[in-house]
Design an enzyme around this catalytic site. Sequence first.
Site, PDB file in Angstrom:
ATOM      1  NE  ARG A 142      -3.595  -2.200   2.749  1.00 49.71           N
ATOM      2  CZ  ARG A 142      -3.325  -3.360   3.324  1.00 49.71           C
ATOM      3  NH1 ARG A 142      -2.123  -3.567   3.854  1.00 49.71           N
ATOM      4  NH2 ARG A 142      -4.239  -4.320   3.394  1.00 49.71           N
ATOM      5  CE  LYS A 167      -7.945  -1.842   5.582  1.00 52.38           C
ATOM      6  NZ  LYS A 167      -8.602  -1.836   4.259  1.00 52.38           N
ATOM      7  NE  ARG A 276      -3.066  -4.099  -0.990  1.00 56.60           N
ATOM      8  CZ  ARG A 276      -2.540  -4.912  -0.076  1.00 56.60           C
ATOM      9  NH1 ARG A 276      -1.220  -5.027   0.015  1.00 56.60           N
ATOM     10  NH2 ARG A 276      -3.316  -5.610   0.742  1.00 56.60           N
ATOM     11  CE1 TYR A 308      -6.490  -7.492  -6.594  1.00 56.98           C
ATOM     12  CE2 TYR A 308      -6.351  -8.879  -4.647  1.00 56.98           C
ATOM     13  CZ  TYR A 308      -6.310  -7.630  -5.235  1.00 56.98           C
ATOM     14  OH  TYR A 308      -6.088  -6.514  -4.459  1.00 56.98           O
TER      15      TYR A 308
END
Length: 326
Positions: A142, A167, A276, A308
């Site tokens: 990120r 995160k 990303r 994805y």
Amino acid sequence: MAIITQNKTLLQEMQTLLRRQAYAYATEKTYLDWAGRFIRFHQLKNKQSLLENAEQKVEAYLTYLALEQSVAPSTQNQALNALVFLYTKVLQRPLEGVNAARSRKEPRIPVVLSKKEVAQVLSLIDGTVGLIVKLLYAGGLRISEAVRLRVQDIDFEFKQITVRDGKGKKDRVTPLANSLIIVLQTHLEKIKIIHNKDLKDGFGSVYLPYALAKKYSNADKAFNWQYVFPSRGIATDPRTDIKRRHHVDQSVINKAIKRAVKQCDIHKKVSAHAFRHSFATHLLQTGTDIRTIQALLGHSDLQTTMIYTHVLKQGGQGVVSPLDKL
């Protein structure tokens, strides 16, 4: 009118607690902003007015954000998290069963660049910013994680980068691309020269979370704790009033990406996060296991990573258009 509690305004008390618990400065600003908006929305004058019908007040405000302000689900959740902190940690009055109208979160397919598009964009961003963008793609970082990297987080021997306090406050390890090793080593040599000059000029201190600063005396001036991508100038830390060199601002990177995408004539909504997404998608294309990708991205839930797989179902669920069979 500020709400006073023991000679401190409520927001000052909240700020003190956020800093004591080592929340990121960006989170601190965001939480204080939401708490202030909440107090102004209900025109609350004292602590007692905050405590009365607390759940109903929070529900009303979150419903207002969803229905009147049409905020994104993530924005509404951010406001809720801030109010939960306010009530649970500051007022010590946990919220129970908040049932507000929620913003709808529509499922979205992430923006992914092809390998050719990634190469085009990267070729147009040079210098330190170019190096940061390459790291976003090379390791699935990120943007906030990339700018907060410390020198000791890069392991050239094992060819890996440790992302600390990502995160969800989790650590993880991601690959360091071979092609970036020499570039990064050269970059760190330049950073060390800057750091040594800062020390000579009476500066050289870097921000450390409170617990670390207390545990390791003088660690704030050690090179291994310095940011890999420091800012150009020295500024006053708003939390401590200490003059120090912070990390590079994320906006510099976002602007460079935006310019490069425009030059490439790519008609996609490309942000730093797209690199990303591209990292994960391209790994899937080359046969990397989905759970390995989950670990590299730091996702708690496999379903988050599974998005994805939808990107790879090109042509709509992998179906060939009948037009192409005529």
